[in-house]
Design an enzyme around this catalytic site. Structure first.
Site, PDB file in Angstrom:
ATOM      1  N   CYS A 103       5.665  -0.419   7.239  1.00 36.40           N
ATOM      2  CA  CYS A 103       5.348   0.755   6.425  1.00 36.40           C
ATOM      3  C   CYS A 103       6.583   1.142   5.619  1.00 36.40           C
ATOM      4  O   CYS A 103       7.697   1.133   6.156  1.00 36.40           O
ATOM      5  CB  CYS A 103       4.948   1.905   7.338  1.00 36.40           C
ATOM      6  N   LEU A 104       6.385   1.478   4.355  1.00 31.85           N
ATOM      7  CA  LEU A 104       7.517   1.873   3.513  1.00 31.85           C
ATOM      8  C   LEU A 104       8.195   3.137   4.055  1.00 31.85           C
ATOM      9  O   LEU A 104       9.362   3.381   3.775  1.00 31.85           O
ATOM     10  CB  LEU A 104       7.053   2.098   2.067  1.00 31.85           C
ATOM     11  N   GLN A 107       3.046   9.877   1.228  1.00 30.80           N
ATOM     12  CA  GLN A 107       4.366   9.234   1.374  1.00 30.80           C
ATOM     13  C   GLN A 107       5.339   9.601   0.262  1.00 30.80           C
ATOM     14  O   GLN A 107       6.540   9.340   0.377  1.00 30.80           O
ATOM     15  CB  GLN A 107       4.215   7.705   1.422  1.00 30.80           C
ATOM     16  N   HIS A 134      -2.348   7.741   6.891  1.00 28.73           N
ATOM     17  CA  HIS A 134      -1.318   8.565   6.234  1.00 28.73           C
ATOM     18  C   HIS A 134      -1.920   9.866   5.715  1.00 28.73           C
ATOM     19  O   HIS A 134      -1.269  10.913   5.735  1.00 28.73           O
ATOM     20  CB  HIS A 134      -0.704   7.820   5.043  1.00 28.73           C
ATOM     21  N   GLY A 172       0.839  -1.193   0.000  1.00 29.88           N
ATOM     22  CA  GLY A 172       0.000   0.000   0.000  1.00 29.88           C
ATOM     23  C   GLY A 172       0.873   1.242   0.000  1.00 29.88           C
ATOM     24  O   GLY A 172       2.006   1.207   0.485  1.00 29.88           O
ATOM     25  N   HIS A 194      -4.690   1.754   7.644  1.00 28.54           N
ATOM     26  CA  HIS A 194      -3.291   2.197   7.748  1.00 28.54           C
ATOM     27  C   HIS A 194      -3.013   3.305   6.728  1.00 28.54           C
ATOM     28  O   HIS A 194      -2.447   4.351   7.061  1.00 28.54           O
ATOM     29  CB  HIS A 194      -2.372   0.988   7.522  1.00 28.54           C
ATOM     30  N   GLU A 195      -3.438   3.069   5.474  1.00 30.08           N
ATOM     31  CA  GLU A 195      -3.185   4.063   4.413  1.00 30.08           C
ATOM     32  C   GLU A 195      -3.995   5.336   4.644  1.00 30.08           C
ATOM     33  O   GLU A 195      -3.515   6.445   4.395  1.00 30.08           O
ATOM     34  CB  GLU A 195      -3.509   3.471   3.036  1.00 30.08           C
TER      35      GLU A 195
HETATM   36 ZN    ZN Z   1       2.414   3.209   5.742  1.00 31.72          ZN
END
Ligand code: ZN
Length: 172
Positions: free
Chosen positions: A94-95, A51, A140, A46, A136-137
């Site tokens: 998470c990236l 991000q 962000h 995701g 989660h996304e």
């Molecule tokens: Zn994330």
């Protein structure tokens, strides 16, 4: 399509609260394509526009890549319109918070409304990994990272690990 650099915490741009997309036009579809390319390149499941430093409410996801076949999902202006009282725990990563994995508890089942890549209104009822990943996304888009859900102690340990990894990367 372009692979865009992914911001890593504690980058202040990850704290931005994203704005609603006014219209799903060519520019947004290019952003979506770039985000998918960036997510696949980074082996993520995701990615939120925040991000890559773009404060717009756009999310891409693929939670069931199988045998090299992709199943991309796109969520523009997503809203959670219902969430179950029952909670579920998933180990999240998470990236933007590399190499850290921690359990996070969230509503087990959600109903969401959003626009698709074609700009059409959609409704989705989800549980399991899809529900977890979408929440989660969506965090962000409001400047929230999964480590913000951890206890203060666990969060400070995670941030220290992250700073150490960053230093090692910088010094080679
Ligand atoms: Zn994330």
């Amino acid at each position: 399509m372009t692979i865009r650099p992914i911001l890593v915490a504690p980058d202040p741009r990850l704290k931005a609260v994203a704005k609603d997309v006014a219209k799903v036009d060519g520019e947004i579809r290019t952003l979506i394509d770039d985000m998918l390319e960036t997510m696949y390149d980074a082996d993520g499941i995701g990615l939120a526009a925040v991000q890559i430093g773009i404060a717009q409410r756009v999310i891409v996801m693929d939670i069931d890549q199988k045998d090299g076949k992709n199943n991309p999902r796109v969520f523009v202006n997503p809203k959670i319109v219902w969430a179950s009282e029952a909670l579920a725990t998933f180990e999240e990563g998470c990236l933007s918070v590399p190499e850290i994995w921690e359990d996070v508890e969230r509503p087990a089942r959600i109903r969401a409304e959003y626009l698709g890549r074609d700009g059409k209104q959609q409704t989705l009822e989800a549980d399991g990994l899809l529900a977890d990943c979408l929440q989660h996304e969506m965090d962000h888009l409001n400047g929230i990272l999964f480590i913000d859900h951890l206890s203060r102690l666990k969060r400070s340990i995670a941030l220290r690990k992250l700073a150490k990894a960053k230093r090692l990367k910088e010094t080679g």
